[in-house]
Design a protein around this motif. Structure first.
Motif, PDB file in Angstrom:
ATOM      1  N   GLY A 175      -2.863   4.788   1.190  1.00  9.55           N
ATOM      2  CA  GLY A 175      -3.499   4.067   0.567  1.00  9.55           C
ATOM      3  C   GLY A 175      -4.882   3.668  -0.144  1.00  9.55           C
ATOM      4  O   GLY A 175      -5.278   2.854  -0.569  1.00  9.55           O
ATOM      5  N   ARG A 225      -0.739   3.745   4.762  1.00 11.89           N
ATOM      6  CA  ARG A 225      -2.676   3.626   4.830  1.00 11.89           C
ATOM      7  C   ARG A 225      -2.648   4.683   6.244  1.00 11.89           C
ATOM      8  O   ARG A 225      -1.340   5.015   6.824  1.00 11.89           O
ATOM      9  CB  ARG A 225      -2.786   2.288   4.618  1.00 11.89           C
ATOM     10  CG  ARG A 225      -3.055   1.982   6.044  1.00 11.89           C
ATOM     11  CD  ARG A 225      -3.375   0.457   5.812  1.00 11.89           C
ATOM     12  NE  ARG A 225      -3.724  -0.803   7.049  1.00 11.89           N
ATOM     13  CZ  ARG A 225      -1.484  -1.340   7.108  1.00 11.89           C
ATOM     14  NH1 ARG A 225      -0.743  -1.672   6.559  1.00 11.89           N
ATOM     15  NH2 ARG A 225      -2.307  -2.323   8.224  1.00 11.89           N
ATOM     16  N   GLN A 252       0.858  -1.224  -0.055  1.00  9.05           N
ATOM     17  CA  GLN A 252      -0.494  -0.341   0.573  1.00  9.05           C
ATOM     18  C   GLN A 252       0.570   1.146   0.292  1.00  9.05           C
ATOM     19  O   GLN A 252       2.072   1.754   0.334  1.00  9.05           O
ATOM     20  CB  GLN A 252      -1.404  -0.153   1.118  1.00  9.05           C
ATOM     21  CG  GLN A 252      -2.251  -1.172   0.972  1.00  9.05           C
ATOM     22  CD  GLN A 252      -2.696  -0.935   2.189  1.00  9.05           C
ATOM     23  OE1 GLN A 252      -2.323  -1.121   3.165  1.00  9.05           O
ATOM     24  NE2 GLN A 252      -4.166  -0.929   1.907  1.00  9.05           N
TER      25      GLN A 252
END
Length: 306
Positions: A47, A273, A44
């Protein structure tokens, strides 16, 4: 050519403004030696769910981790011997540029060729490069992202750009940490916590003198970050200590010793994230005039799994 020239001009204007563009940046997301090239590698960034994979010629690519056909994650698929990425749901295959090259369910070869030529059938591709043993990903996709990414260099370690027997690099280590980019950067920018949190390794939490002055080394810049020298020096044998933050994600902790040797703790933190960041770091040493290198930070390197 005209379109490309206009894109480059617009990009240069954006780079020179004071607004920091988080997505128009290079981020290190994986260590090459730690990444299994025989299978897709999910991760990731800001996000976004992305996936890295390597074709049979050694080229790394980064896609959005979703097949445009039925939105199945590419990371559940497989890298084929012909150098394509196969979706695990219907065996559709993609090349390193994100284009379909095979649709087994097509009625015939003509239909397959027509479907493969449809832009809606392409994967979403992010610029990717390999530098200094790390895989770097540009945080935007599309034609303009390809142009913009070529105009900006990743925040690499200068000492590793020109190989020399005086430069010694220890291995990269990587962790996915359960706290955000902002907390990580605040922590590694702060010299005052070191003798307290790292008591017995780097100073003592019981010493009375805990004052530090932070002398600016260069002018603060939204695009280029900040750098400061730490005074007074409280470690025997150390001549100079500088903390150098280079946005979006690099902290360079530089120390020079009395004998001329240098030590660099290179730290990266890519925001994965909310509340999480991926940290990658290594130690780099420049030997002194006698060919000796400084002692490393054992607490940073040795106990950590690669």
């Amino acid at each position: 050519m005209v379109t490309e020239k206009i894109l480059k001009q617009d990009t240069q204007k954006t780079i020179e403004t004071e607004t920091f563009q988080w997505t128009k940046q290079w981020y290190p997301v994986a260590v090459v030696d730690h990444t299994d090239s025989s299978r897709p590698y999910p991760f990731q960034l800001l996000g976004k769910n992305l996936v890295l994979w390597q074709n049979n010629s050694g080229k790394w690519s980064c896609f959005e981790d979703v097949c445009p056909h039925r939105l199945v994650p590419f990371s559940e698929g497989r890298v084929e011997s012909d150098g394509t990425l196969m979706c695990a749901y219907h065996a559709w295959r993609f090349n390193s540029e994100g284009k379909y090259v095979s649709i087994p369910q097509s009625k015939n070869k003509e239909t397959e060729a027509k479907n493969c030529a449809d832009s809606k059938s392409c994967a979403i591709v992010y610029p990717t490069q390999e530098r200094q043993g790390l895989l770097w990903v540009w945080a935007e996709s599309g034609e303009q992202a390809q142009v913009e990414s070529q105009l900006r260099e990743p925040r690499v370690i200068p000492e590793l750009e020109n190989p020399s027997d005086k430069v010694v690099k220890l291995y990269w280590s990587m962790r996915e940490l359960p706290y955000g980019w902002d907390l990580f950067m605040e922590n590694v920018s702060d010299p005052a916590h070191v003798p307290v949190s790292h008591h017995g390794i780097m100073g003592s939490r019981y010493d009375e003198d805990k004052y530090y002055d932070m002398i600016p080394v260069r002018k603060f810049s939204t695009q280029e970050g900040f750098s400061f020298e730490i005074r007074p020096i409280k470690v025997p044998g150390m001549k100079q200590a500088i903390h150098d933050f280079q946005p979006p994600c690099h902290m360079r902790i530089f120390t020079e010793l009395e004998g001329g040797g240098k030590s660099i703790l290179a730290l990266y933190a890519s925001p994965s994230r909310p509340g999480w960041c991926r940290t990658i770091g290594c130690q780099v040493f420049v030997k002194d005039d006698q060919g000796k290198r400084a002692k490393g930070l054992g607490f940073f390197g040795l106990p950590m799994p690669e």
